[in-house]
Design a protein around this motif. Structure first.
Motif, mmCIF file in Angstrom:
data_model
loop_
_atom_site.group_PDB
_atom_site.id
_atom_site.type_symbol
_atom_site.label_atom_id
_atom_site.label_comp_id
_atom_site.label_asym_id
_atom_site.label_seq_id
_atom_site.Cartn_x
_atom_site.Cartn_y
_atom_site.Cartn_z
ATOM 1 N N ALA A 80 0.836 -1.206 0.000
ATOM 2 C CA ALA A 80 0.000 0.000 0.000
ATOM 3 C C ALA A 80 0.869 1.253 0.000
ATOM 4 O O ALA A 80 0.600 2.213 -0.730
ATOM 5 C CB ALA A 80 -0.924 -0.009 1.219
ATOM 6 N N PHE A 81 1.932 1.241 0.819
ATOM 7 C CA PHE A 81 2.815 2.396 0.893
ATOM 8 C C PHE A 81 3.575 2.562 -0.421
ATOM 9 O O PHE A 81 3.813 3.686 -0.878
ATOM 10 C CB PHE A 81 3.786 2.236 2.060
ATOM 11 N N GLY A 82 3.953 1.432 -1.033
ATOM 12 C CA GLY A 82 4.640 1.486 -2.321
ATOM 13 C C GLY A 82 3.761 2.078 -3.401
ATOM 14 O O GLY A 82 4.192 2.926 -4.188
ATOM 15 N N LEU A 83 2.500 1.652 -3.435
ATOM 16 C CA LEU A 83 1.560 2.182 -4.420
ATOM 17 C C LEU A 83 1.314 3.674 -4.199
ATOM 18 O O LEU A 83 1.193 4.442 -5.159
ATOM 19 C CB LEU A 83 0.232 1.417 -4.335
ATOM 20 N N LYS A 84 1.273 4.074 -2.934
ATOM 21 C CA LYS A 84 1.079 5.498 -2.624
ATOM 22 C C LYS A 84 2.265 6.324 -3.123
ATOM 23 O O LYS A 84 2.086 7.413 -3.693
ATOM 24 C CB LYS A 84 0.921 5.704 -1.115
ATOM 25 N N LEU A 85 3.482 5.797 -2.927
ATOM 26 C CA LEU A 85 4.670 6.504 -3.384
ATOM 27 C C LEU A 85 4.701 6.593 -4.914
ATOM 28 O O LEU A 85 5.088 7.633 -5.473
ATOM 29 C CB LEU A 85 5.929 5.805 -2.879
ATOM 30 N N LEU A 86 4.287 5.529 -5.582
ATOM 31 C CA LEU A 86 4.236 5.554 -7.045
ATOM 32 C C LEU A 86 3.217 6.583 -7.527
ATOM 33 O O LEU A 86 3.451 7.311 -8.503
ATOM 34 C CB LEU A 86 3.870 4.165 -7.585
ATOM 35 N N TYR A 87 2.076 6.660 -6.825
ATOM 36 C CA TYR A 87 1.046 7.648 -7.168
ATOM 37 C C TYR A 87 1.569 9.061 -6.931
ATOM 38 O O TYR A 87 1.382 9.954 -7.772
ATOM 39 C CB TYR A 87 -0.208 7.400 -6.327
ATOM 40 N N ASP A 88 2.250 9.249 -5.791
ATOM 41 C CA ASP A 88 2.820 10.561 -5.477
ATOM 42 C C ASP A 88 3.861 10.970 -6.517
ATOM 43 O O ASP A 88 3.940 12.136 -6.912
ATOM 44 C CB ASP A 88 3.471 10.545 -4.090
ATOM 45 N N ILE A 196 7.087 -2.084 -2.752
ATOM 46 C CA ILE A 196 6.288 -3.157 -3.361
ATOM 47 C C ILE A 196 7.107 -4.438 -3.461
ATOM 48 O O ILE A 196 6.603 -5.539 -3.191
ATOM 49 C CB ILE A 196 5.796 -2.729 -4.760
ATOM 50 N N LEU A 197 8.387 -4.297 -3.820
ATOM 51 C CA LEU A 197 9.271 -5.453 -3.923
ATOM 52 C C LEU A 197 9.399 -6.172 -2.583
ATOM 53 O O LEU A 197 9.302 -7.403 -2.514
ATOM 54 C CB LEU A 197 10.654 -5.016 -4.416
ATOM 55 N N PHE A 198 9.590 -5.393 -1.506
ATOM 56 C CA PHE A 198 9.713 -6.000 -0.183
ATOM 57 C C PHE A 198 8.391 -6.633 0.251
ATOM 58 O O PHE A 198 8.386 -7.641 0.968
ATOM 59 C CB PHE A 198 10.172 -4.966 0.844
ATOM 60 N N GLY A 199 7.281 -6.061 -0.173
ATOM 61 C CA GLY A 199 5.985 -6.660 0.124
ATOM 62 C C GLY A 199 5.833 -8.010 -0.559
ATOM 63 O O GLY A 199 5.346 -8.978 0.043
ATOM 64 N N ILE A 200 6.284 -8.093 -1.802
ATOM 65 C CA ILE A 200 6.226 -9.346 -2.556
ATOM 66 C C ILE A 200 7.145 -10.391 -1.936
ATOM 67 O O ILE A 200 6.792 -11.563 -1.801
ATOM 68 C CB ILE A 200 6.606 -9.101 -4.034
ATOM 69 N N VAL A 201 8.373 -9.940 -1.556
ATOM 70 C CA VAL A 201 9.337 -10.854 -0.934
ATOM 71 C C VAL A 201 8.780 -11.401 0.379
ATOM 72 O O VAL A 201 8.901 -12.595 0.680
ATOM 73 C CB VAL A 201 10.683 -10.141 -0.665
ATOM 74 N N ALA A 202 8.141 -10.519 1.171
ATOM 75 C CA ALA A 202 7.547 -10.936 2.434
ATOM 76 C C ALA A 202 6.452 -11.969 2.188
ATOM 77 O O ALA A 202 6.295 -12.940 2.942
ATOM 78 C CB ALA A 202 6.982 -9.727 3.174
ATOM 79 N N ALA A 203 5.664 -11.771 1.135
ATOM 80 C CA ALA A 203 4.588 -12.703 0.803
ATOM 81 C C ALA A 203 5.151 -14.064 0.389
ATOM 82 O O ALA A 203 4.623 -15.112 0.789
ATOM 83 C CB ALA A 203 3.719 -12.130 -0.313
#
Length: 207
Positions: A80-88, A196-203
């Motif tokens: 979510a934070f990654g997507l927010k940063l990409l949007y910003d 987002i990458l770290f989120g995927i790695v965590a998953a």
């Protein structure tokens, strides 16, 4: 521990470049001793890192019986934070770093750090306080809390502090040369991709 160290080092180093605290260090180093500013800034970032890791560990301990929920919360937080940063980054003007620089200048001016003040302790304290306040609630603090909630705390702490120290060194040594060349938009975009990458790695690691 090595994984946690690498995660903390990479995420913090990239996210901190071009940040408000980065430019505060640049401005202070132009007016005062670079060594003193480096020590003050790094000490503040180290203190914030330790607090963030403690908070992340407390969060993990309080939800000991719900580890799976903490894990999913971590994944959701990073993505979510990654997507927010990409949007910003997408909405950010090309010269957004100028706004960040102005905010840093205002913070330093409000502190009334007179260039005539020769006291090392005075400069050290001002560098510490300015950086600590600016870092509170920053994306790197949130990232550290998220990483510490489900990773080796020692690895995260060492990696994050080293990442902060690297950025502080860049700021006080060559900050004035690269200040106008840093694209806040690009840094924000890279930071978003990393989250987002770290989120995927965590998953993946949770499976």
């Amino acid at each position: 521990m090595l994984t946690a160290f690498t995660a903390g080092l990479v995420l913090i180093t990239i996210s901190e470049l071009g940040d408000k605290t980065f430019f505060i260090a640049v401005i202070l180093s132009m007016q005062h001793s670079r060594r003193v500013v480096f020590v003050g800034v790094t000490a503040a970032l180290a203190a914030m890192t330790i607090l963030s890791v403690i908070f992340g560990q407390l969060l993990s301990a309080l939800t000991q019986g719900s580890k799976i929920y903490v894990h999913y919360a971590e994944i959701a937080l990073f993505i979510a934070f990654g997507l927010k940063l990409l949007y910003d980054a997408k909405k950010m003007p090309a010269k957004a770093e100028e706004e960040v620089i102005e905010e840093a200048k205002e913070a330093v001016e409000k502190a009334h750090l007179d260039s005539q003040q020769k006291s090392i302790w005075s400069m050290l304290l001002k560098s510490f306080v300015l950086t600590f306040i600016a870092e509170w609630g920053d994306r790197t603090q949130i990232a550290t809390i998220g990483l510490a909630a489900s990773n080796n705390p020692i690895g995260i702490t060492i990696g994050a502090i080293l990442g902060h120290a690297i950025c502080a060194a860049i700021a006080v040594i060559g900050g004035r040369l690269i200040a106008g060349k840093i694209s806040e938009r690009q840094i924000t975009f890279i930071g978003g991709c990393l989250f987002i990458l770290f989120g995927i790695v965590a998953a993946i690691e949770g499976n």
